[in-house]
Design an enzyme around this catalytic site. Structure first.
Site, mmCIF file in Angstrom:
data_model
loop_
_atom_site.group_PDB
_atom_site.id
_atom_site.type_symbol
_atom_site.label_atom_id
_atom_site.label_comp_id
_atom_site.label_asym_id
_atom_site.label_seq_id
_atom_site.Cartn_x
_atom_site.Cartn_y
_atom_site.Cartn_z
ATOM 1 N N SER A 1 -9.179 -63.617 4.493
ATOM 2 C CA SER A 1 -9.400 -62.755 5.657
ATOM 3 C C SER A 1 -9.022 -63.451 6.954
ATOM 4 C CB SER A 1 -10.881 -62.364 5.714
ATOM 5 O OG SER A 1 -11.199 -61.776 6.952
ATOM 6 N N ALA A 2 -8.515 -62.672 7.902
ATOM 7 C CA ALA A 2 -8.197 -63.214 9.226
ATOM 8 C C ALA A 2 -9.459 -63.432 10.059
ATOM 9 C CB ALA A 2 -7.281 -62.239 9.972
ATOM 10 N N SER A 3 -10.559 -62.831 9.632
ATOM 11 C CA SER A 3 -11.775 -62.853 10.458
ATOM 12 C C SER A 3 -12.457 -64.215 10.467
ATOM 13 C CB SER A 3 -12.762 -61.810 9.934
ATOM 14 O OG SER A 3 -13.976 -61.908 10.641
ATOM 15 N N ASN B 1 -15.579 -64.134 11.197
ATOM 16 C CA ASN B 1 -16.956 -63.682 10.947
ATOM 17 C C ASN B 1 -17.192 -63.326 9.485
ATOM 18 O OD1 ASN B 1 -18.048 -63.579 13.745
ATOM 19 N ND2 ASN B 1 -16.351 -62.143 14.030
ATOM 20 N N ASP C 1 -5.178 -53.895 3.197
ATOM 21 C CA ASP C 1 -5.010 -52.585 3.851
ATOM 22 C C ASP C 1 -4.069 -52.669 5.049
ATOM 23 O OD1 ASP C 1 -6.821 -54.048 5.490
ATOM 24 O OD2 ASP C 1 -7.441 -52.172 6.436
ATOM 25 N N GLY D 1 -5.847 -56.022 10.925
ATOM 26 C CA GLY D 1 -5.208 -57.192 10.314
ATOM 27 C C GLY D 1 -4.708 -58.216 11.323
ATOM 28 N N THR E 1 -15.200 -52.445 8.667
ATOM 29 C CA THR E 1 -15.651 -53.031 9.935
ATOM 30 C C THR E 1 -14.768 -52.594 11.099
ATOM 31 O OG1 THR E 1 -14.406 -54.928 9.206
ATOM 32 C CG2 THR E 1 -16.806 -55.117 9.096
ATOM 33 N N LEU F 1 -10.761 -58.673 3.665
ATOM 34 C CA LEU F 1 -12.142 -58.197 3.848
ATOM 35 C C LEU F 1 -12.196 -56.851 4.585
ATOM 36 C CD1 LEU F 1 -15.229 -58.737 3.716
ATOM 37 C CD2 LEU F 1 -14.999 -60.024 5.851
ATOM 38 N N ASP F 2 -11.785 -56.884 5.871
ATOM 39 C CA ASP F 2 -11.909 -55.694 6.719
ATOM 40 C C ASP F 2 -10.942 -54.607 6.255
ATOM 41 O OD1 ASP F 2 -13.771 -56.955 8.492
ATOM 42 O OD2 ASP F 2 -12.124 -58.033 9.418
ATOM 43 N N ARG G 1 -7.945 -62.192 16.463
ATOM 44 C CA ARG G 1 -8.750 -61.803 17.630
ATOM 45 C C ARG G 1 -7.948 -61.908 18.936
ATOM 46 N NH1 ARG G 1 -14.174 -65.025 18.024
ATOM 47 N NH2 ARG G 1 -14.157 -64.404 15.828
HETATM 48 C C1 BG6 Z 1 -9.112 -58.830 10.607
HETATM 49 C C2 BG6 Z 1 -9.284 -57.468 11.255
HETATM 50 O O1 BG6 Z 1 -9.625 -58.807 9.319
HETATM 51 O O2 BG6 Z 1 -9.820 -59.823 11.366
HETATM 52 C C3 BG6 Z 1 -8.830 -57.534 12.704
HETATM 53 O O3 BG6 Z 1 -8.529 -56.510 10.547
HETATM 54 C C4 BG6 Z 1 -9.574 -58.635 13.434
HETATM 55 O O4 BG6 Z 1 -9.036 -56.288 13.323
HETATM 56 C C5 BG6 Z 1 -9.384 -59.968 12.714
HETATM 57 O O5 BG6 Z 1 -9.110 -58.752 14.788
HETATM 58 C C6 BG6 Z 1 -10.166 -61.115 13.368
HETATM 59 O O6 BG6 Z 1 -11.537 -60.886 13.208
HETATM 60 P P1 BG6 Z 1 -12.673 -61.677 13.963
HETATM 61 O O7 BG6 Z 1 -13.939 -61.236 13.261
HETATM 62 O O8 BG6 Z 1 -12.437 -63.142 13.760
HETATM 63 O O9 BG6 Z 1 -12.632 -61.315 15.411
HETATM 64 MG MG MG Z 2 -7.784 -55.583 6.562
#
Ligand code: BG6
Ligand code: MG
Length: 219
Positions: free
Chosen positions: A116-118, A120, A172, A46, A17, A10-11, A49
């Site tokens: 995605s690792a996020s 959010n 990326d 990548g 983001t 995603l990011d 958190r």
């Molecule tokens: C990844 C970002 O996609 O998500 C990182 O590239 C980020 O920079 C990671 O730390 C975790 O994201 P979040 O939204 O759960 O804090």
């Molecule tokens: Mg990324």
């Protein structure tokens, strides 16, 4: 090629983001009494958190100073700042070619997944209006191992019941590309070759990606 599934980070691939992560981390660093540069922020791409917080504290030379509980609070505080930024996002923040490629793939019978690792990702996808363009969404809430572990990609392929060798990952970050390779998936780097040594191939952005060359379109 015969690929049947596209898995997107995603990011940095679909949305930019990184600038909001940067602002939120920089604000936390300022509160802790040190500066945090855009260059140093590159190390967080990548990265999960909590790992990002550890890198930030290392930059501020205070990695050993805090308990796990204090670090948990700091990560929460950073996330609250970050969520305030991403809550204001809209479709104008989609990166070039992202929506068009997702639509083209789905229209022509290719499965799409988010990897995605996020934690959010749902909020971001809703804000920029592309949540409905994924057959499956896997993110930081679903996995116990961060990239370069392949779990975030293999889980998506497993849910879609598609063999790993039939999947392409768009990433990326070098950690994400390593994860794709470990899973036996095609690793498509988005960005600059010098930053992405593990990529099978690199495109500057998704507008440059020649989808017909990689996917088995059914119509
Ligand atoms: C990844 C970002 O996609 O998500 C990182 O590239 C980020 O920079 C990671 O730390 C975790 O994201 P979040 O939204 O759960 O804090
Ligand atoms: Mg990324």
């Amino acid at each position: 090629m015969i690929l049947r599934c596209a898995i997107f980070d995603l990011d940095g691939v679909l949305v930019d983001t990184a600038k909001y992560h940067y602002l939120a981390w920089k604000e936390l660093a300022a509160k802790l009494g040190f500066d945090f540069s855009p260059q140093q922020n590159e190390r967080l791409k990548g990265v999960s958190r909590m790992d990002s917080l550890n890198i930030l504290l290392e930059v501020g030379r205070m990695r050993e100073r805090f308990t796990a509980e204090e670090k948990e609070k700091m990560a929460q505080e950073k996330n609250a700042r970050y969520v305030a930024y991403i809550s204001k996002m809209d479709s104008s923040e989609l990166l070039g070619g992202a929506e068009a490629l997702l639509r083209q793939l789905r229209k022509r019978g290719i499965k799409t997944a988010l990897g995605s690792a996020s934690k959010n990702s749902q909020l971001i996808l809703q804000k920029v209006g592309i949540a409905s363009l994924f057959d499956v969404i896997v993110d930081g809430n679903d996995v116990s191992h961060a990239k370069p572990d392949p779990e975030v990609f293999t889980l998506g392929a497993d849910r879609l019941q598609i063999p790993y060798q039939d999947c392409a990952v768009f990433e990326d970050s070098e950690a994400g590309l390593q994860a794709a390779k470990r899973a036996g998936m095609a690793a498509i780097g988005i960005g600059e070759r010098k930053n992405l040594p593990s990529a099978d191939v690199v495109y500057q952005d998704l507008t440059q990606f020649p989808a017909e060359r990689y996917f088995k379109f059914i119509q």
